[in-house]
Design a protein around this motif. Structure first.
Motif, PDB file in Angstrom:
ATOM      1  N   TYR A  66      29.027  50.158  27.187  1.00  0.00           N
ATOM      2  CA  TYR A  66      28.552  49.610  28.467  1.00  0.00           C
ATOM      3  C   TYR A  66      29.140  50.512  29.553  1.00  0.00           C
ATOM      4  O   TYR A  66      30.315  50.391  29.904  1.00  0.00           O
ATOM      5  N   PRO A  67      28.342  51.448  30.078  1.00  0.00           N
ATOM      6  CA  PRO A  67      28.910  52.597  30.802  1.00  0.00           C
ATOM      7  C   PRO A  67      29.291  52.321  32.248  1.00  0.00           C
ATOM      8  O   PRO A  67      28.844  51.348  32.864  1.00  0.00           O
ATOM      9  N   VAL A  68      30.124  53.221  32.776  1.00  0.00           N
ATOM     10  CA  VAL A  68      30.467  53.394  34.186  1.00  0.00           C
ATOM     11  C   VAL A  68      31.360  52.282  34.729  1.00  0.00           C
ATOM     12  O   VAL A  68      32.388  52.542  35.364  1.00  0.00           O
ATOM     13  N   VAL A  69      30.982  51.015  34.511  1.00  0.00           N
ATOM     14  CA  VAL A  69      31.752  49.893  35.061  1.00  0.00           C
ATOM     15  C   VAL A  69      33.143  49.867  34.420  1.00  0.00           C
ATOM     16  O   VAL A  69      33.283  50.044  33.204  1.00  0.00           O
ATOM     17  N   ALA A  70      34.174  49.628  35.215  1.00  0.00           N
ATOM     18  CA  ALA A  70      35.546  49.585  34.713  1.00  0.00           C
ATOM     19  C   ALA A  70      35.671  48.566  33.581  1.00  0.00           C
ATOM     20  O   ALA A  70      35.071  47.485  33.645  1.00  0.00           O
ATOM     21  N   PRO A  71      36.442  48.868  32.536  1.00  0.00           N
ATOM     22  CA  PRO A  71      36.577  47.915  31.427  1.00  0.00           C
ATOM     23  C   PRO A  71      37.096  46.547  31.857  1.00  0.00           C
ATOM     24  O   PRO A  71      36.605  45.522  31.397  1.00  0.00           O
ATOM     25  N   GLU A  72      38.080  46.532  32.744  1.00  0.00           N
ATOM     26  CA  GLU A  72      38.645  45.269  33.221  1.00  0.00           C
ATOM     27  C   GLU A  72      39.003  45.404  34.698  1.00  0.00           C
ATOM     28  O   GLU A  72      39.481  46.456  35.122  1.00  0.00           O
ATOM     29  N   SER A 128      40.680  42.491  36.093  1.00  0.00           N
ATOM     30  CA  SER A 128      41.947  41.765  35.979  1.00  0.00           C
ATOM     31  C   SER A 128      42.369  41.858  34.517  1.00  0.00           C
ATOM     32  O   SER A 128      43.101  42.746  34.135  1.00  0.00           O
ATOM     33  N   ASN A 129      41.853  40.964  33.678  1.00  0.00           N
ATOM     34  CA  ASN A 129      41.960  41.085  32.225  1.00  0.00           C
ATOM     35  C   ASN A 129      40.808  40.291  31.638  1.00  0.00           C
ATOM     36  O   ASN A 129      40.292  39.364  32.264  1.00  0.00           O
ATOM     37  N   TRP A 130      40.375  40.647  30.450  1.00  0.00           N
ATOM     38  CA  TRP A 130      39.141  40.055  29.924  1.00  0.00           C
ATOM     39  C   TRP A 130      39.265  38.553  29.697  1.00  0.00           C
ATOM     40  O   TRP A 130      38.261  37.833  29.787  1.00  0.00           O
ATOM     41  N   ARG A 131      40.464  38.036  29.436  1.00  0.00           N
ATOM     42  CA  ARG A 131      40.622  36.587  29.254  1.00  0.00           C
ATOM     43  C   ARG A 131      40.354  35.850  30.558  1.00  0.00           C
ATOM     44  O   ARG A 131      39.606  34.873  30.612  1.00  0.00           O
ATOM     45  N   THR A 132      40.968  36.327  31.635  1.00  0.00           N
ATOM     46  CA  THR A 132      40.754  35.707  32.940  1.00  0.00           C
ATOM     47  C   THR A 132      39.297  35.841  33.376  1.00  0.00           C
ATOM     48  O   THR A 132      38.733  34.915  33.972  1.00  0.00           O
ATOM     49  N   GLU A 133      38.705  36.974  33.072  1.00  0.00           N
ATOM     50  CA  GLU A 133      37.315  37.194  33.469  1.00  0.00           C
ATOM     51  C   GLU A 133      36.365  36.263  32.711  1.00  0.00           C
ATOM     52  O   GLU A 133      35.432  35.704  33.298  1.00  0.00           O
ATOM     53  N   GLN A 134      36.611  36.055  31.411  1.00  0.00           N
ATOM     54  CA  GLN A 134      35.812  35.068  30.670  1.00  0.00           C
ATOM     55  C   GLN A 134      36.023  33.660  31.237  1.00  0.00           C
ATOM     56  O   GLN A 134      35.061  32.901  31.419  1.00  0.00           O
ATOM     57  N   TRP A 135      37.264  33.321  31.498  1.00  0.00           N
ATOM     58  CA  TRP A 135      37.579  31.977  32.013  1.00  0.00           C
ATOM     59  C   TRP A 135      36.858  31.727  33.323  1.00  0.00           C
ATOM     60  O   TRP A 135      36.379  30.618  33.584  1.00  0.00           O
ATOM     61  N   ALA A 136      36.751  32.750  34.173  1.00  0.00           N
ATOM     62  CA  ALA A 136      36.196  32.579  35.514  1.00  0.00           C
ATOM     63  C   ALA A 136      34.713  32.249  35.498  1.00  0.00           C
ATOM     64  O   ALA A 136      34.227  31.527  36.369  1.00  0.00           O
ATOM     65  N   SER A 191      33.363  45.765  32.026  1.00  0.00           N
ATOM     66  CA  SER A 191      32.440  46.025  30.930  1.00  0.00           C
ATOM     67  C   SER A 191      32.979  45.563  29.586  1.00  0.00           C
ATOM     68  O   SER A 191      32.224  45.458  28.619  1.00  0.00           O
ATOM     69  N   ARG A 192      34.263  45.264  29.514  1.00  0.00           N
ATOM     70  CA  ARG A 192      34.823  44.763  28.261  1.00  0.00           C
ATOM     71  C   ARG A 192      34.435  43.306  28.025  1.00  0.00           C
ATOM     72  O   ARG A 192      34.015  42.929  26.934  1.00  0.00           O
ATOM     73  N   ALA A 193      34.558  42.477  29.045  1.00  0.00           N
ATOM     74  CA  ALA A 193      34.235  41.053  28.896  1.00  0.00           C
ATOM     75  C   ALA A 193      32.746  40.774  29.032  1.00  0.00           C
ATOM     76  O   ALA A 193      32.217  39.858  28.392  1.00  0.00           O
ATOM     77  N   TYR A 194      32.057  41.549  29.872  1.00  0.00           N
ATOM     78  CA  TYR A 194      30.671  41.229  30.232  1.00  0.00           C
ATOM     79  C   TYR A 194      29.771  40.917  29.035  1.00  0.00           C
ATOM     80  O   TYR A 194      29.126  39.863  28.994  1.00  0.00           O
ATOM     81  N   PRO A 195      29.671  41.798  28.006  1.00  0.00           N
ATOM     82  CA  PRO A 195      28.702  41.514  26.948  1.00  0.00           C
ATOM     83  C   PRO A 195      29.065  40.321  26.089  1.00  0.00           C
ATOM     84  O   PRO A 195      28.203  39.787  25.379  1.00  0.00           O
ATOM     85  N   SER A 196      30.316  39.853  26.148  1.00  0.00           N
ATOM     86  CA  SER A 196      30.725  38.722  25.315  1.00  0.00           C
ATOM     87  C   SER A 196      30.205  37.398  25.855  1.00  0.00           C
ATOM     88  O   SER A 196      30.274  36.384  25.155  1.00  0.00           O
TER      89      SER A 196
END
Length: 471
Positions: free
Chosen positions: A31-37, A39-47, A244-249
């Motif tokens: 998933y290109p270009v967009v920063a992987p995180e 904050s952190n992927w756990r917080t991003e999923q929670w949000a 981009s790390r959390a997004y596709p999940s």
């Protein structure tokens, strides 16, 4: 021997499509270009379940701009969906199938003006549209805005549009703050406009997090100005950016299978299409990963009913593949489910990484998305070891505290049944660059509803994602 120029020649040289795709050297699907995180992927999923999020979808999808008097006819002729009720400022999830009734892919079609449409999605459905536009005698003009490079290697990246989503329980408060006042909550997949930073921005009513939200887009050169305005407006409302790390999940909770294998590798009726597809196309270079092994590539194909697109199939218009779908016994087709993986078995997978006495460990399960190929195909077996389905998209939900996968299983298997997913590949793994030497493990998994999230299941408006809690 000359280098293959198209997919048909690539397949002829490889001998077996399964061997080609299961050992592809393309590497990870990025998933290109967009920063992987952010904050952190756990917080991003929670949000996205508890606050508000900004998804940046500007780079990982193809944009296909379809203009001309035959644009609607091109779409209608190639989609299983009914065109009835479709109009300007309405979007539709476009699903094409082959002459044999197998799914090619999917994407969203935005009807932007009277003779102007925009397809947004992965490459297979875009390629299918471009082929038929070129070979079918349609009076249309196609502009292909390809997804951003997976590895730009420092080179500048531009697109025609930026594309964001504002989602989550607090999304509408952020949206109305940006707009400077109330904004009508249109029906699902209806389009309108809103104000952001003094600009009129196109909107699509969405709700992938189980609460009302919007997809928005505009000229790429305005992206950072719009992003800054959204982030500022959301500061006091709990909005965070999702990497981009959390997004596709997020689809593990909402129930969409993003990447079925495009079913175009066999069949005389598709030979001309394979000859049209270049040797470096998605279809030629993509990868299949997982424990399901068959020498027949058609065993990896799916029809619309098997992956949850049954409600889309409407025989009120002529379309490619209609005859094949009309002959299917719908009641006996596999069905889409969520599989909830056993926590103790997941702990064994991770514990094996630290076992200094073992010869090898179990296949690494990356977090939050464990897929290691474009198309995922893990065998799902019953208590007797008989294959009863295929697990197709796998990862972890911090909101549910579970490993989950989206799968298609035999129709008679009820919700609540415990099955097993074979995690890892045979004989220590294929030659894919994403596969390290490992051993397989049978992970217990409970057949569960789609969407898995109760909030999404009860609040989502897209009919195709809803599923009964019981069989």
């Amino acid at each position: 021997m000359s280098k293959p120029a198209n997919l048909e020649q690539v397949l002829a040289a490889a001998g077996n499509p399964v061997e080609l795709l299961r050992n592809s050297q393309i590497g990870a699907y990025v998933y290109p270009v967009v920063a992987p995180e952010f904050s952190n992927w756990r917080t991003e999923q929670w949000a996205w379940r508890h606050g508000a999020v900004l998804f940046d979808q500007s780079h990982h999808m193809v944009n296909l701009f379809i203009n001309g008097k035959d644009a609607l006819k091109l779409l209608t002729d190639t989609m299983i969906n009914s065109p009835k009720g479709w109009a300007v400022n309405k979007a539709k999830q476009y699903v094409p199938v082959t002459d044999y009734g197998h799914v090619i892919g999917d994407g969203i079609i935005f009807w932007e003006a009277e003779e102007s449409f925009c397809y947004v999605g992965r490459a297979p459905a875009a390629n299918w549209l471009m082929y038929h536009a070129e070979k079918g005698g349609y009076n249309v003009d196609i502009i292909h805005d390809d997804r951003s490079p997976s590895r730009p290697m420092g080179k500048p990246v531009t697109r025609k549009y930026w594309r964001f989503q504002i989602q989550g329980p607090n999304a509408w408060a952020v949206i109305e703050k940006l707009n400077g006042g109330p904004l009508e909550q249109l029906r699902f997949f209806n389009m309108a406009e809103m104000n952001i930073a003094g600009r009129k921005v196109r909107t699509l009513r969405h709700g992938m997090a189980g609460a009302p939200g919007l997809e928005i887009w505009g000229p790429y050169e305005e992206m950072e100005e719009v992003r800054a305005a959204i982030v500022e407006a959301g500061k006091d409302l709990g909005l965070i950016q999702v990497g981009s790390r959390a997004y596709p999940s997020n689809t593990l909770e909402s129930g969409w299978i993003p990447s079925p294998l495009p079913a175009i590798y066999t069949g005389e009726k598709l030979k001309a299409y394979r000859e049209w597809l270049p040797a470096n196309s998605y279809e030629a270079s993509g990868a299949i990963g997982g424990s399901f092994v068959s020498n027949n590539i058609e065993d990896y194909y799916t029809n619309p009913y098997e992956i949850g697109y049954g409600p889309f199939v409407k025989f009120d218009h002529d379309f490619i593949g209609r005859d094949a779908l009309e002959k299917l016994d719908v009641s006996t087709q596999r069905k889409k489910v969520t599989l909830a993986w056993n926590g103790e078995d997941m702990a064994k997978i991770y514990a094996s990484l630290f076992d200094t006495e073992a010869d090898s460990h179990y296949k690494f399960f990356d977090l939050p998305l464990a897929n290691y190929a474009n198309t995922n195909a893990d065998a799902v077996v019953d208590a007797d070891g008989t294959t009863v389905g295929i697990s197709m998209f796998t990862g972890y939900s911090y909101n549910e505290k579970r490993a989950l996968s989206l799968a298609t299983v035999d129709h008679e298997i009820p919700v609540g049944t415990e099955l097993k997913v074979i995690w890892g590949e045979e004989n220590g793994g294929t030659r894919k660059t994403t596969v390290e030497p490992h051993k397989q493990i049978a992970v217990r998994a409970v057949v569960s509803p789609v969407p898995y999230s109760v909030a999404v299941r009860e609040g989502y408006e897209g009919e195709w994602r809803k599923a009964p809690v019981t069989a």
